[in-house]
Scaffold this motif. Structure first.
Motif, mmCIF file in Angstrom:
data_model
loop_
_atom_site.group_PDB
_atom_site.id
_atom_site.type_symbol
_atom_site.label_atom_id
_atom_site.label_comp_id
_atom_site.label_asym_id
_atom_site.label_seq_id
_atom_site.Cartn_x
_atom_site.Cartn_y
_atom_site.Cartn_z
ATOM 1 N N ARG A 179 2.091 -3.321 8.184
ATOM 2 C CA ARG A 179 1.468 -2.347 9.080
ATOM 3 C C ARG A 179 2.518 -1.673 9.973
ATOM 4 N N MET A 180 3.492 -2.436 10.442
ATOM 5 C CA MET A 180 4.544 -1.863 11.277
ATOM 6 C C MET A 180 5.308 -0.765 10.542
ATOM 7 N N LEU A 181 5.478 -0.948 9.244
ATOM 8 C CA LEU A 181 6.215 0.015 8.440
ATOM 9 C C LEU A 181 5.309 1.055 7.792
ATOM 10 N N ASP A 182 3.991 0.866 7.921
ATOM 11 C CA ASP A 182 3.029 1.745 7.248
ATOM 12 C C ASP A 182 3.413 1.891 5.773
ATOM 13 N N ALA A 183 3.637 0.740 5.125
ATOM 14 C CA ALA A 183 4.241 0.712 3.795
ATOM 15 C C ALA A 183 3.231 0.305 2.724
ATOM 16 N N ASP A 184 3.551 0.671 1.499
ATOM 17 C CA ASP A 184 2.827 0.159 0.338
ATOM 18 C C ASP A 184 3.369 -1.239 0.022
ATOM 19 N N PHE A 185 2.621 -1.985 -0.794
ATOM 20 C CA PHE A 185 3.076 -3.334 -1.114
ATOM 21 C C PHE A 185 2.491 -3.772 -2.442
ATOM 22 N N ILE A 186 3.131 -4.788 -2.990
ATOM 23 C CA ILE A 186 2.606 -5.439 -4.188
ATOM 24 C C ILE A 186 1.881 -6.689 -3.732
ATOM 25 N N GLU A 187 0.644 -6.829 -4.129
ATOM 26 C CA GLU A 187 -0.228 -7.907 -3.639
ATOM 27 C C GLU A 187 0.450 -9.269 -3.788
ATOM 28 N N TYR A 188 0.307 -10.075 -2.727
ATOM 29 C CA TYR A 188 0.908 -11.404 -2.690
ATOM 30 C C TYR A 188 -0.173 -12.384 -2.264
ATOM 31 N N LYS A 189 -0.036 -13.621 -2.689
ATOM 32 C CA LYS A 189 -1.127 -14.572 -2.507
ATOM 33 C C LYS A 189 -1.383 -14.938 -1.050
ATOM 34 N N ASP A 190 -0.365 -14.855 -0.184
ATOM 35 C CA ASP A 190 -0.557 -15.288 1.197
ATOM 36 C C ASP A 190 0.042 -14.263 2.154
ATOM 37 N N MET A 191 -0.711 -13.205 2.442
ATOM 38 C CA MET A 191 -0.211 -12.124 3.297
ATOM 39 C C MET A 191 -0.190 -12.521 4.773
#
Length: 465
Positions: A11-23
Motif C-alpha cells: 500500500r505504501m508503494l501503491d504497487a502491484d504484486f504476485i499473490e503470496y500465502k501470508d500477506m
C-alpha cells in the motif's frame, strides 16, 4: 527496522504484486545485498553499472528474505517470497523510505556540507543520546542509496534521527532532503570538493543550499555564517514558512559563536562557547572541530538538554574512522586523516598537526581528487602554504601531489620528497617512529592512504613481538 506487514508495504508503494500465502507477515529490515539478507528482510534489487540485483533474488530468499521488490521489465520473478512489482526498484526504494519516514514521530536533523558533516553528525549524536533515543547515519551512507536505507533503518522508538547528506552534483541534495524532510537543517561549510563536477564554488554553495527544499515549516536552519558565498546561496532560496535561521562562526557577528581559549593536547581540545557557562572539552583533535560543535550545542539546548548532559556528550565522542585518529606507534604518533581531502581539510589537518607539542612533524600528503581544471593550481597552492607551518619533512605520493611537492620546495621547505609508490614512501617513513615524532597521513579516499597507516601499525607491532 521497518516493522511493517507485506500488505502495508504494498500500500505504501501503491504497487502491484504476485499473490503470496501470508500477506500479513511482518517485514523486519531492508537489504540490497543478497549475501547480507537475514530472516524477515525485504530484498530490493538495485541495478548498477556492472551488476543487476535481480540476478541474486533467489539467493536473498534462501538467506531469509520474505518479500522482494521486482522491476516489471524483468522476466521470471522468483518464488518462495512475496513479489512486489514496481516500475523502477531504486525509485521504489526512495518512495518507500519517504513514506516510512512520514510514518515516524521523531525529530529529524539533516546535515550537509563540504567538510565536517560526518564529525558534526558524530558530535551531535554523542550529545543527544544522553537524553533521547538517537540514531544516526552509519559510516558514509549519505547518497541516493545510503540515505533511503538509513531512513528505513530507523526504529519506531527513535526520538531523534541524524541523517547525513552528501552530493557530487546539483539537485542531489534537493532529492535527498525531500526524502529526509528535516525539522532542523545544518550546513557545515562550502569547500572545493566536487569542483570538477560543479565548476565553481558558487555552484557548490547553491547545491548545499538545496537542503532547505525539504525543510519542514517552522523548522530551523543553521549555517556557517563566515562564508559569504553560502549566505548568498541561501539568500536566493525561498525558505519554508516560519523558518528560524541561525548562523555560527568564530566572530561576534554570528548568532552562535565560540570565543577564544581553544587549546589542544593529547587528550583532545578545550574551548569556551557563549552557549555554555563552563568551558567544554572534546576527545577529538583539531581546532576546526569547535565549528562543528557549535550547531550541535545549539540543537541540544533547543531540545531541552542540560549543560551537564552537553558537556558529558562532548567529552565522549565516538568518531567515524579515518578522521584525525591519533594512533601511538613506536616512540611517535600517526594522525590518520585519510578519509577525504581538499584544500580546506588539508589546511585544517596541518593546523591540527602543528598544535601538538612534539619535536618532529612529518606531513604525508596525497592527491586531492575531483578538483577539475583547477587541480594543478590547488595542489601547488597547498604546497606553497606548507611554508607557513613548522613542519620538518614533507612526503608526497600521487600524480597531482607532485605539484604539492613543487609548491613546498618553492616555499622554502627544506626536506621534501615525492615518492612514485606507496611502498617506497611507507618504507622511508617507518624509521621516523623510532624517535618522538608525529606523522600526518592525508589524502582523498580514492588514494587509499589508510593502507600506509595499516602498514606502519603492522610493522611496528611485528617489531615488538
Amino acid at each position: 527496522m521497518i516493522l511493517r506487514s507485506i500488505e502495508t508495504i504494498i500500500r505504501m508503494l501503491d504497487a502491484d504484486f504476485i499473490e503470496y500465502k501470508d500477506m500479513t507477515r511482518m517485514v523486519s529490515g531492508v537489504c540490497i545485498d543478497s549475501r547480507k539478507c537475514t530472516q524477515g528482510n525485504l530484498y530490493i534489487p538495485i541495478i548498477g553499472a556492472h551488476f543487476d540485483g535481480h540476478d541474486f533474488a533467489a539467493q536473498a530468499i534462501e538467506q531469509g528474505a520474505v518479500a522482494v521488490l521486482w522491476q516489471k521489465d524483468h522476466p521470471h520473478p522468483p518464488q518462495g517470497a512475496a513479489v512486489i512489482l514496481v516500475d523502477d526498484t531504486q525509485q521504489a526504494l526512495s518512495e518507500l523510505a519517504k513514506k516510512y519516514r512520514e510514518s515516524l514521530d521523531l525529530v529529524m536533523i539533516g546535515i550537509t556540507g563540504s567538510n565536517g558533516k560526518t564529525s558534526t553528525k558524530d558530535i551531535l549524536c554523542s550529545l543527544l543520546k544522553r537524553k533521547y533515543v538517537t540514531q544516526k547515519t552509519h559510516g558514509n551512507m549519505n547518497n541516493e542509496i545510503g540515505v533511503p536505507l538509513t531512513l528505513l533503518g530507523l526504529s519506531d522508538a527513535t526520538q531523534v534521527a541524524i541523517v547525513e547528506m552528501g552530493m557530487e552534483n546539483r539537485y542531489e541534495i534537493d532529492a535527498l532532503t525531500r526524502l529526509v524532510q528535516p525539522d532542523i537543517a545544518v550546513i557545515t561549510n562550502v569547500g572545493e570538493a566536487h569542483l570538477e563536477n560543479l565548476g565553481s564554488i558558487e555552484n557548490i554553495a547553491r547545491a548545499k543550499a538545496e537542503i532547505v527544499h525539504g525543510l519542514k515549516e517552522n523548522g530551523v536552519l543553521l549555517f556557517n555564517g563566515e562564508q559569504d558565498v553560502l549566505k548568498l546561496a541561501l539568500w536566493q532560496e525561498e525558505l519554508p514558512r516560519g523558518t528560524t535561521v541561525k548562523s555560527f562562526g568564530h566572530d561576534e557577528r554570528q548568532d552562535l559563536f565560540s570565543y577564544g581559549d581553544v587549546t589542544q593536547d593529547a587528550g583532545g581540545i578545550s574551548f569556551h562557547c557563549n552557549l555554555l557557562a563552563q568551558p567544554a572539552s572534546m576527545n577529538v583533535y583539531g581546532k576546526h572541530q569547535v565549528m562543528n560543535a557549535l550547531p550541535c550545542i545549539y540543537i541540544a539546548r533547543a531540545l531541552g538538554m542540560s549543560e551537564a548532559q552537553i558537556l558529558e556528550g562532548l567529552a565522549d565522542i565516538e568518531q567515524t574512522g579515518l578522521r584525525c585518529d591519533l594512533v601511538a606507534l613506536g616512540a611517535g604518533y600517526v594522525l590518520d586523516d585519510s578519509y577525504k581531502s581538499n584544500r580546506q581539510s588539508v589546511l585544517a589537518a596541518l593546523d591540527t598537526l602543528c598544535e601538538f607539542d612534539i619535536p618532529r612533524r612529518i606531513a604525508i600528503l596525497s592527491d586531492m581528487l575531483d578538483m577539475g581544471d583547477q587541480a594543478v593550481r590547488i595542489h601547488y597552492d597547498v604546497g606553497k602554504a606548507l611554508g607557513r607551518y613548522p613542519i620538518d619533512r614533507v612526503c608526497t605520493y600521487g600524480e597531482m601531489s607532485r605539484f604539492i611537492a613543487q609548491g613546498a620546495i618553492n616555499a622554502g621547505v627544506k626536506d621534501v620528497t615525492h615518492y612514485e609508490t606507496k611502498e617506497a614512501l611507507q618504507e622511508a617513513v617507518l624509521e621516523e617512529l623510532d624517535a618522538p615524532c608525529i606523522l600526518l597521513v592525508k589524502g582523498s579516499r580514492g588514494m587509499q592512504m589508510d593502507s600506509i597507516v595499516t602498514y606502519l601499525k603492522e610493522r611496528r607491532n611485528r617489531q615488538h613481538e
